[in-house]
Design a protein around this motif. Structure first.
Motif, PDB file in Angstrom:
ATOM      1  N   CYS A   1      -2.437  17.209  -1.917  1.00 61.19           N
ATOM      2  CA  CYS A   1      -2.134  15.860  -1.452  1.00 61.19           C
ATOM      3  C   CYS A   1      -1.299  15.136  -2.499  1.00 61.19           C
ATOM      4  CB  CYS A   1      -3.410  15.081  -1.154  1.00 61.19           C
ATOM      5  SG  CYS A   1      -4.595  15.006  -2.511  1.00 61.19           S
ATOM      6  N   GLY A   2      -0.584  14.108  -2.062  1.00 60.65           N
ATOM      7  CA  GLY A   2       0.190  13.330  -3.002  1.00 60.65           C
ATOM      8  C   GLY A   2       1.004  12.263  -2.301  1.00 60.65           C
ATOM      9  N   TYR A   3       1.657  11.457  -3.110  1.00 57.08           N
ATOM     10  CA  TYR A   3       2.420  10.324  -2.600  1.00 57.08           C
ATOM     11  C   TYR A   3       3.798  10.751  -2.108  1.00 57.08           C
ATOM     12  CZ  TYR A   3      -1.168   7.438  -4.659  1.00 57.08           C
ATOM     13  OH  TYR A   3      -2.371   6.862  -4.956  1.00 57.08           O
ATOM     14  N   ILE A   4       4.232  10.094  -1.049  1.00 55.39           N
ATOM     15  CA  ILE A   4       5.566  10.334  -0.509  1.00 55.39           C
ATOM     16  C   ILE A   4       6.577   9.614  -1.394  1.00 55.39           C
ATOM     17  CG2 ILE A   4       7.086   9.940   1.469  1.00 55.39           C
ATOM     18  CD1 ILE A   4       4.646  10.236   3.279  1.00 55.39           C
ATOM     19  N   ASP A   5       7.572  10.370  -1.848  1.00 55.15           N
ATOM     20  CA  ASP A   5       8.621   9.810  -2.697  1.00 55.15           C
ATOM     21  C   ASP A   5       9.655   9.080  -1.841  1.00 55.15           C
ATOM     22  OD1 ASP A   5       7.454  10.957  -4.948  1.00 55.15           O
ATOM     23  OD2 ASP A   5       8.776  12.700  -4.937  1.00 55.15           O
ATOM     24  N   PHE A   6      10.459   8.241  -2.495  1.00 47.85           N
ATOM     25  CA  PHE A   6      11.585   7.607  -1.814  1.00 47.85           C
ATOM     26  C   PHE A   6      12.494   8.703  -1.270  1.00 47.85           C
ATOM     27  CE2 PHE A   6      10.166   3.877  -3.979  1.00 47.85           C
ATOM     28  CZ  PHE A   6      10.566   2.836  -3.159  1.00 47.85           C
ATOM     29  N   ASP A   7      13.070   8.482  -0.116  1.00 44.31           N
ATOM     30  CA  ASP A   7      13.987   9.418   0.538  1.00 44.31           C
ATOM     31  C   ASP A   7      13.314  10.750   0.888  1.00 44.31           C
ATOM     32  OD1 ASP A   7      16.099   7.581   0.432  1.00 44.31           O
ATOM     33  OD2 ASP A   7      16.624   8.225  -1.594  1.00 44.31           O
ATOM     34  N   GLU A   8      12.017  10.738   1.129  1.00 43.73           N
ATOM     35  CA  GLU A   8      11.281  11.957   1.477  1.00 43.73           C
ATOM     36  C   GLU A   8      10.435  11.660   2.703  1.00 43.73           C
ATOM     37  OE1 GLU A   8       8.985  15.113  -1.263  1.00 43.73           O
ATOM     38  OE2 GLU A   8       8.009  13.142  -1.224  1.00 43.73           O
ATOM     39  N   ASN A   9      10.422  12.580   3.671  1.00 43.31           N
ATOM     40  CA  ASN A   9       9.543  12.378   4.815  1.00 43.31           C
ATOM     41  C   ASN A   9       8.195  13.059   4.554  1.00 43.31           C
ATOM     42  OD1 ASN A   9       9.698  15.143   5.595  1.00 43.31           O
ATOM     43  ND2 ASN A   9      11.435  14.744   6.932  1.00 43.31           N
TER      44      ASN A   9
ATOM     45  N   ARG B   1       0.837  -1.197   0.000  1.00 40.02           N
ATOM     46  CA  ARG B   1       0.000   0.000   0.000  1.00 40.02           C
ATOM     47  C   ARG B   1       0.871   1.247   0.000  1.00 40.02           C
ATOM     48  NH1 ARG B   1      -4.003  -0.875   4.821  1.00 40.02           N
ATOM     49  NH2 ARG B   1      -4.723   1.162   4.169  1.00 40.02           N
ATOM     50  N   SER B   2       0.390   2.282  -0.667  1.00 44.62           N
ATOM     51  CA  SER B   2       1.137   3.534  -0.776  1.00 44.62           C
ATOM     52  C   SER B   2       0.843   4.454   0.399  1.00 44.62           C
ATOM     53  CB  SER B   2       0.767   4.236  -2.071  1.00 44.62           C
ATOM     54  OG  SER B   2       1.157   3.454  -3.176  1.00 44.62           O
ATOM     55  N   VAL B   3       1.777   5.365   0.648  1.00 40.83           N
ATOM     56  CA  VAL B   3       1.606   6.360   1.698  1.00 40.83           C
ATOM     57  C   VAL B   3       1.474   7.729   1.035  1.00 40.83           C
ATOM     58  CG1 VAL B   3       2.597   7.420   3.760  1.00 40.83           C
ATOM     59  CG2 VAL B   3       2.962   4.980   3.308  1.00 40.83           C
ATOM     60  N   ALA B   4       0.445   8.459   1.434  1.00 39.09           N
ATOM     61  CA  ALA B   4       0.192   9.795   0.894  1.00 39.09           C
ATOM     62  C   ALA B   4       0.205  10.807   2.030  1.00 39.09           C
ATOM     63  CB  ALA B   4      -1.163   9.822   0.185  1.00 39.09           C
ATOM     64  N   ALA B   5       0.529  12.039   1.685  1.00 42.44           N
ATOM     65  CA  ALA B   5       0.451  13.149   2.632  1.00 42.44           C
ATOM     66  C   ALA B   5      -0.659  14.078   2.151  1.00 42.44           C
ATOM     67  CB  ALA B   5       1.776  13.892   2.706  1.00 42.44           C
TER      68      ALA B   5
END
Length: 184
Positions: free
Chosen positions: A55-63, A17-21
């Motif tokens: 809103c959007g998805y958290i990228d790799f290496d991003e908090n 599952r993806s993580v979004a902010a």
């Protein structure tokens, strides 16, 4: 669907599952609380012409904080002070079609903080059709009165209309959830 691994350049990554902010930006001007909202454009993945908050998805290496600050700038041209972002909720319920895990941030903007569509950078082409501050509530002492006509006359994505109301109802008492707890 079960989680599964994929190999990229010899390294194994797990697909899950993806993580979004999600960023709820509010501004109190005199006795009115405004919410920064956007209307999704034809370049959005779904819910075209519906309203939501950045809103959007958290990228790799991003908090989470950096993600939502990036999304606010990409989608709305709103440059936030990352230290004023408060993580107030985490949603893990898999009911949605994407089953995202969502980190909800609230940002209490100062009166002079505004969006600038000319400063938008990145994002998908034509992802956002329109950005605006909408008056969502008036405040008189401790009493909050919602301006439902500004919310009801729009089609909303992701239940953001209900979440805007919830966060405004709790505007003065929102408590930040610690994001990074380090154990030695």
């Amino acid at each position: 669907m079960k989680n599964f691994p994929v190999k990229v350049n010899g390294k194994e990554y797990w697909i899950s599952r993806s993580v979004a902010a999600v960023g709820f930006v509010f501004k109190k001007v005199n006795n009115t609380i405004y919410a920064l909202v956007e209307q999704r454009g034809v370049g959005a993945a779904d819910n075209i012409h519906s309203y939501c908050v950045a809103c959007g998805y958290i990228d790799f290496d991003e908090n989470g904080r950096r993600c939502i600050a990036r999304e606010m700038l990409e989608e709305c041209g709103f440059k936030c002070n990352i230290n004023k972002l408060s993580l107030v909720s985490v949603t893990t319920d898999p009911r949605g079609n994407k089953q995202n895990i969502s980190l909800h941030y609230v940002y209490k903007a100062d009166v002079n903080e505004n969006y600038d569509l000319n400063s938008r950078r990145g994002g998908e082409e034509n992802e956002i059709e329109k950005v605006e501050w909408i008056p969502v509530a008036s405040v008189n002492g401790d009493k909050i009165t919602f301006k439902d006509d500004y919310i009801k006359d729009k089609t909303w994505a992701f239940n953001h209309d209900k979440l805007i109301k919830y966060y405004i109802e709790h505007y003065e008492t929102l408590q930040e959830i610690p994001e990074n707890i380090v154990y030695d």
